[in-house]
Design a protein around this motif. Structure first.
Motif, PDB file in Angstrom:
ATOM      1  N   PHE A  50       0.798  -1.230   0.000  1.00 55.74           N
ATOM      2  CA  PHE A  50       0.000   0.000   0.000  1.00 55.74           C
ATOM      3  C   PHE A  50       0.830   1.280   0.000  1.00 55.74           C
ATOM      4  N   LEU A  51       2.063   1.177   0.517  1.00 58.84           N
ATOM      5  CA  LEU A  51       2.811   2.430   0.748  1.00 58.84           C
ATOM      6  C   LEU A  51       3.018   3.281  -0.519  1.00 58.84           C
ATOM      7  N   GLU A  58      -5.813  12.932  -1.851  1.00 57.52           N
ATOM      8  CA  GLU A  58      -4.787  13.088  -0.834  1.00 57.52           C
ATOM      9  C   GLU A  58      -4.734  11.818   0.020  1.00 57.52           C
ATOM     10  N   LEU A  59      -3.957  11.851   1.065  1.00 61.19           N
ATOM     11  CA  LEU A  59      -3.668  10.642   1.839  1.00 61.19           C
ATOM     12  C   LEU A  59      -4.924   9.905   2.301  1.00 61.19           C
ATOM     13  N   THR A  60      -5.850  10.621   2.926  1.00 57.73           N
ATOM     14  CA  THR A  60      -7.022   9.951   3.483  1.00 57.73           C
ATOM     15  C   THR A  60      -7.867   9.296   2.388  1.00 57.73           C
ATOM     16  N   ALA A  71      -8.895   0.821   1.226  1.00 64.96           N
ATOM     17  CA  ALA A  71      -9.627   0.047   2.234  1.00 64.96           C
ATOM     18  C   ALA A  71     -10.880  -0.564   1.635  1.00 64.96           C
ATOM     19  N   ILE A  72     -11.568   0.219   0.818  1.00 67.33           N
ATOM     20  CA  ILE A  72     -12.806  -0.265   0.201  1.00 67.33           C
ATOM     21  C   ILE A  72     -12.515  -1.445  -0.726  1.00 67.33           C
ATOM     22  N   TYR A 116      -5.713   1.990   7.692  1.00 63.75           N
ATOM     23  CA  TYR A 116      -5.868   3.175   8.545  1.00 63.75           C
ATOM     24  C   TYR A 116      -4.711   3.330   9.527  1.00 63.75           C
ATOM     25  N   ALA A 117      -4.098   2.191   9.910  1.00 57.14           N
ATOM     26  CA  ALA A 117      -2.900   2.300  10.747  1.00 57.14           C
ATOM     27  C   ALA A 117      -1.793   3.016   9.969  1.00 57.14           C
ATOM     28  N   LEU A 118      -1.640   2.649   8.700  1.00 56.27           N
ATOM     29  CA  LEU A 118      -0.602   3.296   7.877  1.00 56.27           C
ATOM     30  C   LEU A 118      -0.903   4.787   7.689  1.00 56.27           C
ATOM     31  N   ILE A 119      -2.171   5.102   7.442  1.00 57.94           N
ATOM     32  CA  ILE A 119      -2.551   6.514   7.271  1.00 57.94           C
ATOM     33  C   ILE A 119      -2.196   7.298   8.535  1.00 57.94           C
ATOM     34  N   ALA A 120      -2.586   6.723   9.693  1.00 56.08           N
ATOM     35  CA  ALA A 120      -2.315   7.424  10.952  1.00 56.08           C
ATOM     36  C   ALA A 120      -0.816   7.651  11.136  1.00 56.08           C
ATOM     37  N   LEU A 121      -0.018   6.606  10.828  1.00 53.73           N
ATOM     38  CA  LEU A 121       1.436   6.718  10.999  1.00 53.73           C
ATOM     39  C   LEU A 121       2.004   7.799  10.065  1.00 53.73           C
ATOM     40  N   LEU A 122       1.478   7.850   8.841  1.00 60.93           N
ATOM     41  CA  LEU A 122       2.007   8.842   7.901  1.00 60.93           C
ATOM     42  C   LEU A 122       1.668  10.274   8.337  1.00 60.93           C
TER      43      LEU A 122
END
Lengths: 242, 217
Positions: B11-12, B170-172, B179-180, B189-195
């Motif tokens: 995903f990154l 954008e990121l979100t 995710a969908i 969402y863990a990756l999004i939060a970390l970024l």
């Protein structure tokens, strides 16, 4: 050169100046002395319009100090502040060229060359590229004087120029001021340096409770005051000094 | 854990592309918010009363409306009136406008902290109002305002996620799409939060540095 006639100034319901008459001739050095709160600084600030006087008339070189005359007045009259008030975000050199370049449109190169001469005159050329925060109080005040001179003023107002300095730094600023006086600059100086006033001033005016209580030749006022209030004030400050 | 590492690898690339858009959006909206913030402050101090009135009204209205509603208005309603903006531009304008009122507050505070003696020095040198603002009040006021502007910038960075609602990639939004399509909500969402965290930490550090410097000055 500078004339005050019946000048009054009120802050709210407190009257700070109560009908001041004063004349400063071209080339004259006049020291204003008096206790704190006597109105001497306010008098100075009214002359270049930092405070608007309420009644009476102030003229500088024939120009009235009012909204219309202010730009012309500020070109002719420079001010040196007790707390120096150098622009902290600009170097020494930039402080000195600020008004010539950004107020009067002088070419930057020419202004810089002139500023370096002025800095040499106050013995600060070596610090031209320092920020004010890197300088001692005495050094900052000498830059303040160079910044004032950069306006090519006809008169300079000094508002307690040595009061915020460490005692050992007072001398270097007074030396620069003495040289200016000898060169014939018109100077109006609010000061507590009685010794300096006696030595350099042509005239001394003693300000008390918003009026000029006594004025005359420096030697007369300082050594043989006529008014009782002057004598009391001098006894107090000279005793403290001695 | 191994699943997460594999997901991250997959995903990154997409998420980093989204992060880049997030950062672009932040920088553009920040610039606009500062420029408009200066405008509101200067207008708010104008001698001409209608300018002051406009400034006060804009600040009151913009502050009272949720950012997401402002974005919807600019992106979905303005086209009905003939103004059809591309999503990114709509996002910059919406976030920039919404944040300009906070910047105005920051700048006003900074200007209030400018030493009155320096303003008097400028006046005594013969500066008119315009020169005084340009040469003394704004440069020093913005300097005093830097720590609070930095704080606002961290908030803005996070609030750019609202722009996902008007199709800005954008990121979100990139994350939502991942995710969908993959059903791997946890990893995404863990990756999004970390970024977001990784992007805001240096900013928070910068704010602390600015605050320390501000105290020394």
């Amino acid at each position: 050169m500078i004339t005050l006639r019946g000048v009054t100034k009120r802050f709210g319901d407190r009257t700070v100046l109560k009908g001041v008459d004063l004349d400063v001739a071209k080339g004259e050095v006049l020291c204003l002395i008096g206790g704190s709160g006597s109105g001497k600084s306010t008098m100075l600030r009214c002359i270049n319009g930092l405070e608007r006087h309420d009644e009476g008339e102030i003229t500088v070189g024939g120009v009235r100090v009012d909204a219309a005359g202010l730009p012309a007045i500020r070109r002719r009259v420079a001010m040196v502040f007790q707390r120096f008030n150098l622009f902290p975000h600009r170097t020494v050199l930039d402080n000195v060229i600020e008004a010539p370049v950004y107020v009067h449109g002088e070419a930057p190169d020419q202004a810089r060359a002139r500023a370096m001469d002025l800095l040499a005159r106050v013995d600060m050329a070596d610090h031209a590229h320092s920020l004010p925060s890197a300088l001692s109080g005495g050094q900052q005040q000498r830059v303040g004087i160079a910044r004032a001179l950069a306006l090519r003023p006809e008169a300079i107002l000094f508002d307690e120029p040595t009061s915020a300095l460490d005692p050992e730094r007072v001398g270097e600023v007074l030396r620069v001021m003495r040289e200016l006086a000898e060169e014939g600059m018109t100077m109006l100086i609010v000061t507590h340096e009685i010794g300096f006033a006696r030595e350099v001033a042509d005239r001394v005016a003693f300000v008390d409770q918003g009026v000029i209580a006594e004025q005359g030749a420096a030697r007369d006022v300082l050594t043989a005051p006529q008014a009782a209030r002057t004598a009391q004030f001098l006894a107090r400050v000279l005793h403290k000094d001695g | 854990m191994i699943g997460f590492v594999n997901d991250a690898q997959a995903f990154l690339p997409v998420l980093l592309r989204g992060l880049l858009v997030t950062l672009e959006l932040t920088v553009c909206a920040l610039s606009l918010s500062l420029a408009l913030g200066v405008v509101w402050v200067v207008m708010g101090r104008a001698r001409f009363a209608p300018w002051r009135w406009v400034s006060r009204t804009v600040i009151t209205v913009v502050r009272g409306i949720p950012i997401i509603v402002q974005l919807f208005f600019i992106y979905f309603v303005l086209p009905d009136w003939g103004l059809d903006l591309p999503p990114f531009l709509a996002g910059v304008i919406g976030l920039g406008l919404a944040y300009s009122v906070y910047q105005a507050e920051n700048i006003r505070g900074g200007i209030g902290a400018v030493d009155k003696g320096l303003i008097e020095a400028g006046e005594a040198l013969g500066m008119n109002r315009m020169t005084l603002w340009r040469r003394v009040v704004l440069p020093l006021g913005l300097r005093h305002a830097l720590p609070s502007i930095g704080n606002t910038m961290v908030m803005l960075l996070k609030d750019t996620s609202i722009a996902s609602t008007i199709t800005i990639a954008e990121l979100t939004r990139e994350g939502q799409l991942l995710a969908i399509s993959t059903f791997k909500n946890g990893s995404v969402y863990a990756l999004i939060a970390l970024l977001y965290l990784a992007a805001s930490l240096p900013l928070s550090g910068l704010v602390r540095t600015l605050e320390r410097k501000g105290r020394l000055a």
